[in-house]
Design an enzyme around this catalytic site. Structure first.
Site, mmCIF file in Angstrom:
data_model
loop_
_atom_site.group_PDB
_atom_site.id
_atom_site.type_symbol
_atom_site.label_atom_id
_atom_site.label_comp_id
_atom_site.label_asym_id
_atom_site.label_seq_id
_atom_site.Cartn_x
_atom_site.Cartn_y
_atom_site.Cartn_z
ATOM 1 N N LYS A 182 28.640 67.332 37.293
ATOM 2 C CA LYS A 182 28.624 68.222 36.127
ATOM 3 C C LYS A 182 29.555 67.649 35.070
ATOM 4 C CE LYS A 182 30.301 71.179 33.999
ATOM 5 N NZ LYS A 182 30.682 71.001 32.576
ATOM 6 N N GLU A 258 42.307 66.515 39.857
ATOM 7 C CA GLU A 258 43.011 65.493 39.060
ATOM 8 C C GLU A 258 43.241 66.124 37.699
ATOM 9 O OE1 GLU A 258 43.972 62.606 40.016
ATOM 10 O OE2 GLU A 258 42.733 62.035 41.719
ATOM 11 N N CYS A 291 44.823 60.756 30.579
ATOM 12 C CA CYS A 291 45.655 61.667 31.373
ATOM 13 C C CYS A 291 46.970 61.006 31.767
ATOM 14 C CB CYS A 291 44.902 62.117 32.600
ATOM 15 S SG CYS A 291 44.299 60.733 33.568
ATOM 16 N N GLU A 392 50.966 69.050 27.387
ATOM 17 C CA GLU A 392 50.080 67.902 27.180
ATOM 18 C C GLU A 392 49.349 68.081 25.847
ATOM 19 O OE1 GLU A 392 46.484 67.568 29.575
ATOM 20 O OE2 GLU A 392 47.017 65.493 29.972
#
Ligand code: NAD
Length: 492
Positions: A182, A258, A291, A392
């Protein structure tokens, strides 16, 4: 104007439009204009994909026929090789990758990772001998067998979509699982190509399915709640990761996460390449949308002013050499979407309000085109408790924090909810290693050592995730361990 091929779903061996026939526009981050069309998958499509994956796992020899699996995974890899140019086009026009970045993180690193998975696959320990142990007067022989976990839902983000899709799909297939991929709504084509090429390679129906749609949450909510899905493998934001864990709890689903990061680079006072180490931290590659990027630069207070001057020069040197989709030298393009641009600009405003000093950048750049351009930006005079140092941003925004000594650098590095990656640079490799070992993250680069590759595990501590992707560990995430034991005779 570039036009990407229509992105179709792949369910139970059929390449198809969405049930009901709806589609949505894929928007180019460079222009803000449609660059392709994607099937707008519905709940019925997701249901059909889950049913197909379940059936393929339970009633075919996919999970047990290792030779067939490896052969098909290699065949699929060959077809991806033949489609490098199309993959590059998708990276540029869906994910907003600049030409100079495409054949690094987006295509080459991803396909190399696929090769690494194939190379490490023979190291998976499918059986382990635990020897014999007496019990109730008999000796009992015990072995552990490793088995695929079952049906895997692989939910992926838009930033490096090929890399993450390969990270999950190839590992799960090699392990013997069946998969529902997905991808994110912004990057459906990088998912659809898996369906198209799996079909060409001759994958059995239901082994690999691909679903997507314009709604970011709908398909994922179904996948995480359905008891027929055994494991959800997710890469994305920490917020959605928490939601997946919460939703998976109802069916005690295995979740493999993750998530985000706010990684440090620590440049020590004794670094003989101090200027180079500081200058190369400018956060510009793929507009900072990675990331594991080092988005907090930690420099000694004694050399803070010097670091500022180095950065000022480095950003000035980078100048306006970014944001042109046709320039092969450019490594930085737009951010993915209008929403992301507004989010990044919001953080830049916040940084000013928090009292940090804007050393360079800070503005949107509509002059670069109709897409979503934010200047390379760096804040100095940042303290680690500011939100721009803790959250972040996922854009081209670097923050620079001073430290007093080694202990202080470690403290600052670890005072973060995240724990994904990082780096330490020093003239004394042992000192750097000592610090690296104290940083609570899944990987640390010592003196620019390459700590991310397809043959070694990658993942996060704390809010950066659960589990490891890539390497043997990344394949073993998709397995269960079963103990078998039988009596071999009377104990002495
Ligand atoms: P996101 O969390 O918004 O979306 C990721 C995926 O989850 C998409 O496919 C999205 O459609 C889906 N999703 C959204 N809501 C969902 C729900 N309720 N249930 C199930 N699925 C849902 O992340 P993004 O904006 O696409 O990507 C950026 C984030 O990804 C950043 O935080 C970045 O750090 C992280 N990321 C992490 C790694 C890593 O390996 N740690 C790698 C790449 C990106």
């Amino acid at each position: 104007m570039t036009r990407l091929p229509d992105a179709k779903l792949y369910i139970d061996g059929q390449l198809r439009d969405a049930a009901g026939g709806r589609s949505y526009d894929v928007i180019s981050p460079w222009t803000g204009e449609p660059v392709g069309k994607a099937a707008d998958g519905t709940a019925a499509d997701v249901e059909a994909a889950i049913a197909a994956a379940r059936r393929a796992f339970d009633t075919t020899d996919w999970s047990t026929n290792t030779a067939k699996r490896v052969e098909l995974v290699k065949k699929l890899r060959e077809l991806f090789e033949q489609n490098r140019d199309r993959l590059a086009d998708l990276a540029v026009h869906e994910a907003g990758a600049a030409q100079g970045a495409v054949f690094r993180a987006h295509v080459n690193m991803a396909l190399d990772g696929w090769d690494d998975y194939i190379a490490v696959f023979p190291k998976v320990e499918w059986e382990k001998d635990y020897g014999t142990k007496p019990a109730f007067g008999f000796n009992h022989k015990r072995i552990a067998v490793r088995e695929p976990v079952g049906v895997v839902a692989a939910i992926t983000p838009w930033n490096v979509p090929l890399y993450v899709n390969i990270g999950k799909v190839v590992a799960a297939l090699l392990a013997g699982c069946t998969v529902i991929l997905k991808p994110a709504p912004n990057t459906p084509g990088m998912g659809a190509i898996f369906g198209e090429l799996a079909d060409k390679a001759g994958f059995p129906a239901g082994v690999l399915n691909v679903v997507f749609g314009s709604d970011p949450a709908e398909a994922g909510e179904i996948l995480t709640g359905d008891p027929r899905v055994d494991l959800v493998s997710f890469t994305g934001s920490t917020g959605v990761g928490k939601r997946i864990m919460e939703r998976g709890a109802a069916t005690l689903k295995r979740v493999f996460l993750e998530l985000g990061g706010k990684s440090v680079k620590i440049v020590l006072d004794d670094d003989p390449n101090f200027a180079m180490s500081v200058a190369t931290t400018i956060l510009v590659f793929h507009a900072g949308q990675g990331c594991a990027v080092q988005s907090r630069l930690l420099v000694p207070r004694s050399r803070y002013e010097e670091a500022k001057a180095i950065l000022k020069q480095a950003y000035a040197g980078f100048g306006d050499n970014w944001g042109d989709a046709s320039n092969p030298e450019h490594i930085m393009g737009p951010v993915i979407s209008k929403k992301q641009m507004e989010r990044v600009l919001g953080y830049i405003e916040l940084g000013k309000q928090e009292g940090a000093t804007l050393l360079h950048g800070g503005r949107a750049r509509p002059d670069k085109g109709g897409g979503f351009f934010v200047e390379p930006t760096v804040f100095v005079d940042v303290s680690n408790d500011m939100r721009i140092a803790q959250e972040e941003i996922f854009g081209p925004v670097l923050v620079v924090i001073p430290f007093e000594d080694d202990d202080d650098a470690v403290r600052i590095a670890n005072e973060s909810q995240y724990g994904l990656s990082g780096g330490v640079n020093s003239g004394d490799p042992e000192r750097a290693q000592r610090i690296a070992r104290r940083i609570r993250t899944g990987s640390v680069s010592v003196n620019n050592g390459m700590c991310i590759a397809g043959d070694i595990p990658f993942g996060g501590y704390k809010a950066s995730g659960i589990g490891r992707e890539w390497g043997v560990e990344g394949i073993e995430e998709y397995t269960e361990i079963k103990m078998l034991a039988w009596p071999t005779g009377q104990a002495a």
